[in-house]
Write an enzyme that holds these catalytic residues in place. Structure first.
Site, PDB file in Angstrom:
ATOM      1  N   TYR A   1      -2.380  -0.173  10.795  1.00 55.58           N
ATOM      2  CA  TYR A   1      -2.391  -0.570   9.382  1.00 55.58           C
ATOM      3  C   TYR A   1      -1.132  -0.079   8.658  1.00 55.58           C
ATOM      4  O   TYR A   1      -0.463  -0.840   7.951  1.00 55.58           O
ATOM      5  CB  TYR A   1      -3.641  -0.001   8.712  1.00 55.58           C
ATOM      6  CG  TYR A   1      -3.765  -0.332   7.245  1.00 55.58           C
ATOM      7  CD1 TYR A   1      -4.179  -1.593   6.831  1.00 55.58           C
ATOM      8  CD2 TYR A   1      -3.477   0.623   6.269  1.00 55.58           C
ATOM      9  CE1 TYR A   1      -4.296  -1.904   5.481  1.00 55.58           C
ATOM     10  CE2 TYR A   1      -3.594   0.330   4.924  1.00 55.58           C
ATOM     11  CZ  TYR A   1      -4.003  -0.936   4.526  1.00 55.58           C
ATOM     12  OH  TYR A   1      -4.114  -1.237   3.192  1.00 55.58           O
TER      13      TYR A   1
ATOM     14  N   SER B   1       0.841  -1.192   0.000  1.00 58.82           N
ATOM     15  CA  SER B   1       0.000   0.000   0.000  1.00 58.82           C
ATOM     16  C   SER B   1       0.869   1.232   0.000  1.00 58.82           C
ATOM     17  O   SER B   1       2.010   1.203   0.482  1.00 58.82           O
ATOM     18  CB  SER B   1      -0.904   0.017   1.239  1.00 58.82           C
ATOM     19  OG  SER B   1      -1.551   1.269   1.382  1.00 58.82           O
TER      20      SER B   1
END
Length: 702
Positions: A592, A579
């Protein structure tokens, strides 16, 4: 109908009545019924035809036209578009220019001068076999029961006695113009016969109507099968009796999964191959028998068999329950057997080749037999590997029948070579589409039942790969499987329930890959979830879940896949879907974002370690892929919207506007990036990061 025990009577009078008057439609109907029963013929094998009276489009006069399965088709799935249509009188007039058996191949081009329907399929080499016989409907099939008699040492005598002279006999002859003339000669010399047995090859039967031909075919094959059944056991045990015991089913599957990647690695020495495994009872009866060592080297008889299975199999010198855990020792032990097979095949080619023979093809075995365990087949794709296994099972049936009634005989090596390296067969191979970029590759994409994972799986299948679909949600996985089956067919995928935090399920998924396809080439660590909370709101449970799925999941799936890749010793690709959050700092993202950063650096570490094994490890960094993604469930969308001061509905536009390209990112965009790494152009690239985020400057790696 009750009189048939060994074949399936599938004729539906009501369905046939709907087709009455359309002989071509009835031909297709009959062909599909025959092809639906593998006891009657093999996939892609056999040929059917009918002759009808039609109007000549140029003269308006009535002419006889033969409709016949075209080159490369399958009667079980035959449609009108798969038929060739030829003027019968023109086809038969080719006898006037035929220069003899040495020149018969040149007749194939002349078939084109006989075409009636210009939109029809190219005529096959079997065309004259049907054209010179006068019957309206003809079936040429390769039923195991008939070939067992045709391949028996006393096949001609048995045929004569079994059918009281009503079935003719033509000795082995390669399909072509000469064989067509020999069939006509056999009929002329034996008027009133109901069919012809082709030595070592197959069966011709016929009738004046589609139904008469269908019934005649079933009756002849049924009689052959009854005769074989009556003789099983008369000579004692089948195949000389049982020599070894099989492992139980679970043991066979475990042993097969352990060794399949090693076998695949050897068979992929020239190009990546896809595998298939079967432990069918018929296979086990043969490979566990005393006669295995005598019969296996003889090879197959029917041309349809050995064209797909090679001239003979490789038999492994391994005990059923051997410990296969020492991979290096096992590779060293098996290497000489593969070298010996390659040398045998090379010698076969060099001994039998002609001045104009095509170049030698892949020298690796197609069929590998592991006594007590099962049969492995390896070929360019799953369907071809599966069909090769089916054909070798047919060959086993033929050997069993021939041994029961007489003695099995295979084709002489030169005759086999002249079929395998036939210039017409080579031309057919050359006309086939070139392999796609991922042909022969096997991919496991975690979380591939939806969103980004499913898009990657579809892209890979589109490019020629086979995939192991997986998800922890069984309903979602079942739906994805049905979608792939409908869109791509059953040979494009298999499925496995997979929670990447569960070691047992990880290992089971890799075993599924080994049993279904032979191993693994590409792993995409895509499974994930997201939790967006402030530092104060984060719980230990949140933290552990993020790190278990994203970091440990990526590591342990990679670890298991690498073990399989090392068994194959042909390299591989690991792609980690990370990501932009691995590089960009933002609010409400500690768990995260840090887990994604760990994924990114873990990728670098794995790349550094695995390069020596030609295993590439690369990263794709997406951002804001909202479509069909589980990542937006569980409050993540609400959390990100709150962090950026927008509504959930405004998120897609918000994410697009903050990019340099002002683009919304879709799952297909991530799939394209994964293909970029695996499609062959970046085979010398590892440890890289490819951003697919529309352009987020803060996420630039450098």
């Amino acid at each position: 109908m009750s009189q048939f025990k060994h074949v399936s009577y599938l004729w539906d009078d009501a369905k046939a009545a709907e087709l009455a008057g359309d002989e071509v439609a009835l031909l297709i109907y009959r062909s599909n019924l025959l092809g639906a029963d593998l006891r009657l013929t093999n996939y892609g094998g056999g040929n059917t035809s009918c002759k009808v009276i039609s109007k000549d489009p140029l003269t308006g006069s009535e002419v006889e036209v033969m409709w016949i399965k075209g080159s490369g088709g399958d009667i079980g799935t035959l449609k009108k578009s798969g038929l060739a249509a030829l003027y019968v009188d023109r086809l038969r007039s080719l006898k006037n220019v035929y220069r003899g058996v040495q020149y018969e191949d040149e007749m194939v081009e002349l078939f084109n001068h006989c075409i009636y329907d210009l939109a029809s399929k190219a005529p096959s080499i079997d065309t004259p076999l049907h054209g010179f016989l006068p019957f309206k409907h003809i079936d040429h099939l390769h039923p195991d029961a008939a070939i067992a008699i045709a391949a028996a040492k006393d096949g001609k005598k048995i045929t004569q006695e079994l059918f009281n002279g009503t079935i003719g006999w033509v000795e082995w002859k390669k399909p072509g113009f000469e064989l067509g003339l020999q069939l006509k000669q056999c009929l002329d010399e034996n008027p009133g016969i109901r069919g012809i047995m082709l030595g070592s090859h197959g069966l011709f039967t016929w009738g004046d109507t589609a139904y008469e031909s269908y019934i005649n075919t079933l009756e002849v094959i049924e009689k052959c099968a009854e005769y074989l059944e009556a003789n099983y056991g008369k000579k004692g045990s089948v195949f000389g009796g049982q020599k070894i015991d099989s492992l139980d089913e679970a043991g066979r599957k475990k042993q097969a999964a352990a060794i399949a990647p090693i076998l695949r690695g050897f068979c992929s020495s020239e190009r990546h191959m896809i595998g298939h495994f079967t432990d069918d009872a018929r296979v086990l009866e043969f490979i566990n028998s005393n006669d295995l060592d005598r019969l296996a080297p003889l090879g197959t008889s029917c041309p349809d068999h050995f064209l797909r299975t090679k001239i003979s199999p490789l038999v492994l010198d391994l005990k059923p329950g051997e410990d296969l855990s020492d991979v290096k020792a096992l590779q060293e032990r098996l290497a000489p057997a593969f070298e010996a097979y390659r040398q045998m095949y090379t010698d076969y080619y060099n001994t039998c080749k002609h001045d104009n023979s095509p170049a030698i093809r892949d020298t690796n075995p197609v069929i590998i037999l592991y006594p007590g365990v099962g049969l492995f087949s390896f070929s360019k794709d799953k369907q071809t590997a599966r069909v090769a296994a089916e054909f070798y099972t047919n060959a086993i049936n033929v050997m069993k029948g021939a041994e029961a009634i007489s003695e099995y005989t295979s084709l002489p090596r030169q005759e086999a070579f002249d079929i395998e390296y036939w210039l017409l067969e080579e031309a057919k191979l050359q006309r086939m589409p070139k392999p796609k970029a991922l042909s022969g590759k096997i991919a496991l994409i975690t979380g591939s039942a939806g969103g980004i994972g499913k898009a990657i799986a579809k892209k890979f299948v589109d490019e020629g790969a086979v995939v192991i679909l997986n998800d922890m949600n069984t309903e979602r996985l079942d739906a994805a499987g049905e979608e792939f089956k409908k869109q791509y067919g059953k040979d494009s995928y298999t499925t496995a329930v997979l929670d990447v935090t569960n070691e047992q399920q990880i290992n089971a998924a890799l075993e599924t890959a080994a049993l279904a396809f032979g191993g693994i080439d590409i792993v995409v660590n895509n499974a994930g979830l997201s939790i967006s909370k402030s530092i104060g709101d984060h719980t230990e449970k949140d933290w552990d879940l993020l790190y278990d799925v994203l970091v440990k999941g990526q590591f342990f799936v990679t670890q298991a896949a690498v073990a399989t890749m090392k068994k194959q010793a042909i390299g591989g690709d690991i792609i980690n879907i990370v990501s932009k959050n691995a590089l960009v700092s933002g609010p409400n993202n500690a768990g995260y974002g840090s887990a994604k950063a760990a994924q990114l650096h873990l990728s670098r570490l794995n790349a550094a370690e695995l390069g020596a094994d030609s295993i590439r490890v690369n990263v794709v960094n997406p951002d804001a892929v909202i479509s069909d993604s589980n990542i937006w469930a569980g409050g993540w969308a609400e959390g990100r919207a709150k962090a950026y001061g927008v509504t959930v509905a405004e998120l897609p536009a918000y994410y697009a506007k903050r990019t340099l390209l002002n683009q919304i990112i879709l799952p297909a965009d991530i799939a394209d990036a994964c293909f970029a790494f695996t499609g062959g152009l970046l085979n010398k690239s590892t440890g890289n990061v490819l951003n697919v985020d529309g352009g987020v400057a803060m996420a630039f790696v450098r």
